[in-house]
Design a protein around this motif. Structure first.
Motif, PDB file in Angstrom:
ATOM      1  N   GLU A  95       0.936  -0.975   0.098  1.00  0.00           N
ATOM      2  CA  GLU A  95       0.072   0.125  -0.233  1.00  0.00           C
ATOM      3  C   GLU A  95       0.962   1.317   0.048  1.00  0.00           C
ATOM      4  O   GLU A  95       0.416   2.276   0.665  1.00  0.00           O
ATOM      5  CB  GLU A  95      -1.136  -0.002   1.179  1.00  0.00           C
ATOM      6  CG  GLU A  95      -1.840  -0.938   1.179  1.00  0.00           C
ATOM      7  CD  GLU A  95      -3.154  -0.838   0.143  1.00  0.00           C
ATOM      8  OE1 GLU A  95      -3.773   0.150  -0.143  1.00  0.00           O
ATOM      9  OE2 GLU A  95      -3.429  -1.982  -0.546  1.00  0.00           O
ATOM     10  N   THR A  96       2.113   1.330  -0.683  1.00  0.00           N
ATOM     11  CA  THR A  96       2.944   2.374  -0.823  1.00  0.00           C
ATOM     12  C   THR A  96       2.700   3.500  -1.361  1.00  0.00           C
ATOM     13  O   THR A  96       2.638   4.621  -0.987  1.00  0.00           O
ATOM     14  CB  THR A  96       4.357   1.828  -1.042  1.00  0.00           C
ATOM     15  OG1 THR A  96       4.113   1.161  -2.444  1.00  0.00           O
ATOM     16  CG2 THR A  96       5.127   1.027   0.116  1.00  0.00           C
ATOM     17  N   TYR A  97       1.996   3.195  -2.569  1.00  0.00           N
ATOM     18  CA  TYR A  97       1.499   4.249  -3.416  1.00  0.00           C
ATOM     19  C   TYR A  97       0.381   3.565  -4.402  1.00  0.00           C
ATOM     20  O   TYR A  97       0.230   2.382  -4.712  1.00  0.00           O
ATOM     21  CB  TYR A  97       2.734   4.990  -4.156  1.00  0.00           C
ATOM     22  CG  TYR A  97       3.501   3.957  -5.082  1.00  0.00           C
ATOM     23  CD1 TYR A  97       3.252   4.058  -6.533  1.00  0.00           C
ATOM     24  CD2 TYR A  97       4.442   3.224  -4.635  1.00  0.00           C
ATOM     25  CE1 TYR A  97       4.007   3.443  -7.364  1.00  0.00           C
ATOM     26  CE2 TYR A  97       5.210   2.436  -5.629  1.00  0.00           C
ATOM     27  CZ  TYR A  97       4.850   2.535  -6.910  1.00  0.00           C
ATOM     28  OH  TYR A  97       5.750   1.744  -7.672  1.00  0.00           O
ATOM     29  N   LEU A  98      -0.200   4.422  -5.100  1.00  0.00           N
ATOM     30  CA  LEU A  98      -1.027   4.002  -6.247  1.00  0.00           C
ATOM     31  C   LEU A  98      -0.483   4.462  -7.707  1.00  0.00           C
ATOM     32  O   LEU A  98       0.246   5.608  -7.826  1.00  0.00           O
ATOM     33  CB  LEU A  98      -2.489   4.900  -6.200  1.00  0.00           C
ATOM     34  CG  LEU A  98      -3.010   4.528  -4.793  1.00  0.00           C
ATOM     35  CD1 LEU A  98      -4.195   5.541  -4.731  1.00  0.00           C
ATOM     36  CD2 LEU A  98      -3.459   3.192  -4.630  1.00  0.00           C
ATOM     37  N   ARG A  99      -0.800   3.633  -8.715  1.00  0.00           N
ATOM     38  CA  ARG A  99      -0.450   4.109  -9.930  1.00  0.00           C
ATOM     39  C   ARG A  99      -1.685   4.229 -10.958  1.00  0.00           C
ATOM     40  O   ARG A  99      -2.400   3.293 -10.795  1.00  0.00           O
ATOM     41  CB  ARG A  99       0.664   2.920 -10.675  1.00  0.00           C
ATOM     42  CG  ARG A  99       0.971   3.405 -12.134  1.00  0.00           C
ATOM     43  CD  ARG A  99       1.958   2.315 -12.551  1.00  0.00           C
ATOM     44  NE  ARG A  99       3.406   3.134 -11.955  1.00  0.00           N
ATOM     45  CZ  ARG A  99       4.497   2.535 -12.100  1.00  0.00           C
ATOM     46  NH1 ARG A  99       4.561   1.378 -12.260  1.00  0.00           N
ATOM     47  NH2 ARG A  99       5.313   3.152 -11.410  1.00  0.00           N
ATOM     48  N   PHE A 100      -1.855   5.460 -11.557  1.00  0.00           N
ATOM     49  CA  PHE A 100      -2.908   5.641 -12.260  1.00  0.00           C
ATOM     50  C   PHE A 100      -2.476   5.574 -13.747  1.00  0.00           C
ATOM     51  O   PHE A 100      -1.497   6.135 -14.007  1.00  0.00           O
ATOM     52  CB  PHE A 100      -3.524   7.029 -12.032  1.00  0.00           C
ATOM     53  CG  PHE A 100      -3.995   7.154 -10.826  1.00  0.00           C
ATOM     54  CD1 PHE A 100      -5.311   7.299 -10.838  1.00  0.00           C
ATOM     55  CD2 PHE A 100      -3.368   7.221  -9.534  1.00  0.00           C
ATOM     56  CE1 PHE A 100      -6.010   7.184  -9.333  1.00  0.00           C
ATOM     57  CE2 PHE A 100      -3.930   7.385  -8.344  1.00  0.00           C
ATOM     58  CZ  PHE A 100      -5.325   7.212  -8.255  1.00  0.00           C
ATOM     59  N   GLU A 101      -3.160   5.014 -14.673  1.00  0.00           N
ATOM     60  CA  GLU A 101      -3.173   5.029 -16.229  1.00  0.00           C
ATOM     61  C   GLU A 101      -4.136   5.681 -16.492  1.00  0.00           C
ATOM     62  O   GLU A 101      -5.425   5.434 -16.425  1.00  0.00           O
ATOM     63  CB  GLU A 101      -2.950   3.627 -16.599  1.00  0.00           C
ATOM     64  CG  GLU A 101      -1.508   3.162 -16.176  1.00  0.00           C
ATOM     65  CD  GLU A 101      -1.273   1.881 -16.686  1.00  0.00           C
ATOM     66  OE1 GLU A 101      -2.146   1.207 -17.484  1.00  0.00           O
ATOM     67  OE2 GLU A 101      -0.271   1.535 -16.555  1.00  0.00           O
ATOM     68  N   CYS A 102      -4.178   6.919 -17.291  1.00  0.00           N
ATOM     69  CA  CYS A 102      -5.403   7.616 -17.970  1.00  0.00           C
ATOM     70  C   CYS A 102      -5.129   7.787 -19.405  1.00  0.00           C
ATOM     71  O   CYS A 102      -4.190   7.528 -19.881  1.00  0.00           O
ATOM     72  CB  CYS A 102      -5.216   9.097 -17.248  1.00  0.00           C
ATOM     73  SG  CYS A 102      -5.384   8.842 -15.368  1.00  0.00           S
ATOM     74  N   ASN A 103      -6.297   8.081 -20.159  1.00  0.00           N
ATOM     75  CA  ASN A 103      -6.543   8.295 -21.464  1.00  0.00           C
ATOM     76  C   ASN A 103      -7.251   9.548 -21.941  1.00  0.00           C
ATOM     77  O   ASN A 103      -8.134  10.063 -20.980  1.00  0.00           O
ATOM     78  CB  ASN A 103      -6.837   7.079 -22.210  1.00  0.00           C
ATOM     79  CG  ASN A 103      -5.919   5.972 -22.258  1.00  0.00           C
ATOM     80  OD1 ASN A 103      -4.898   6.219 -22.687  1.00  0.00           O
ATOM     81  ND2 ASN A 103      -6.261   4.960 -21.227  1.00  0.00           N
ATOM     82  N   ASP A 104      -7.235  10.007 -23.112  1.00  0.00           N
ATOM     83  CA  ASP A 104      -8.001  10.954 -23.506  1.00  0.00           C
ATOM     84  C   ASP A 104      -9.499  10.505 -23.493  1.00  0.00           C
ATOM     85  O   ASP A 104      -9.843   9.445 -23.901  1.00  0.00           O
ATOM     86  CB  ASP A 104      -7.683  11.097 -25.137  1.00  0.00           C
ATOM     87  CG  ASP A 104      -8.501  12.392 -25.859  1.00  0.00           C
ATOM     88  OD1 ASP A 104      -9.282  12.677 -25.047  1.00  0.00           O
ATOM     89  OD2 ASP A 104      -7.839  12.651 -26.813  1.00  0.00           O
TER      90      ASP A 104
END
Length: 107
Positions: A95-104
């Motif tokens: 639970e150290t960090y979150l990774r986000f993947e985003c798009n148009d």
């Protein structure tokens, strides 16, 4: 004897230092959220078959950086004036960090 910090705890404790050294934010629900931003692409077309191989914008944040209740998939964030749709949220080990993947959001 005190238990030493785990590698996850040490990494999580260092994240605010990284944020301060490279100040970047995304805007979500009117709040500025500190992030460790990756690259942001504008504008790339879909590849054959209507797919793309990678996301348009990837960033990492502390798990506690978000105001409650936190972001959900398909919500919109803004980075450097461009809107992105959240398509993936990955909880990293410990639970150290979150990774986000985003798009148009128009694609």
């Amino acid at each position: 004897m005190r238990n030493p910090m785990s590698a996850f705890d040490e990494f999580k404790a260092a994240l605010p230092e990284f944020e301060a050294a490279m100040p970047q934010v995304v805007v979500w629900n009117g709040s500025n959220v500190p992030v460790l931003a990756g690259r942001a692409l504008r504008k790339k077309g879909l590849q054959s078959g209507g797919f793309q191989m990678d996301c348009d914008f990837r960033f990492d944040t502390r798990t506690d950086a978000w105001p409650a209740p936190g972001p959900l998939l398909k919500q919109i964030i803004t980075y450097l004036g461009d809107a992105y749709r959240i398509d993936s949220i990955t909880r990293m080990p410990g639970e150290t960090y979150l990774r986000f993947e985003c798009n148009d959001p128009t694609q």
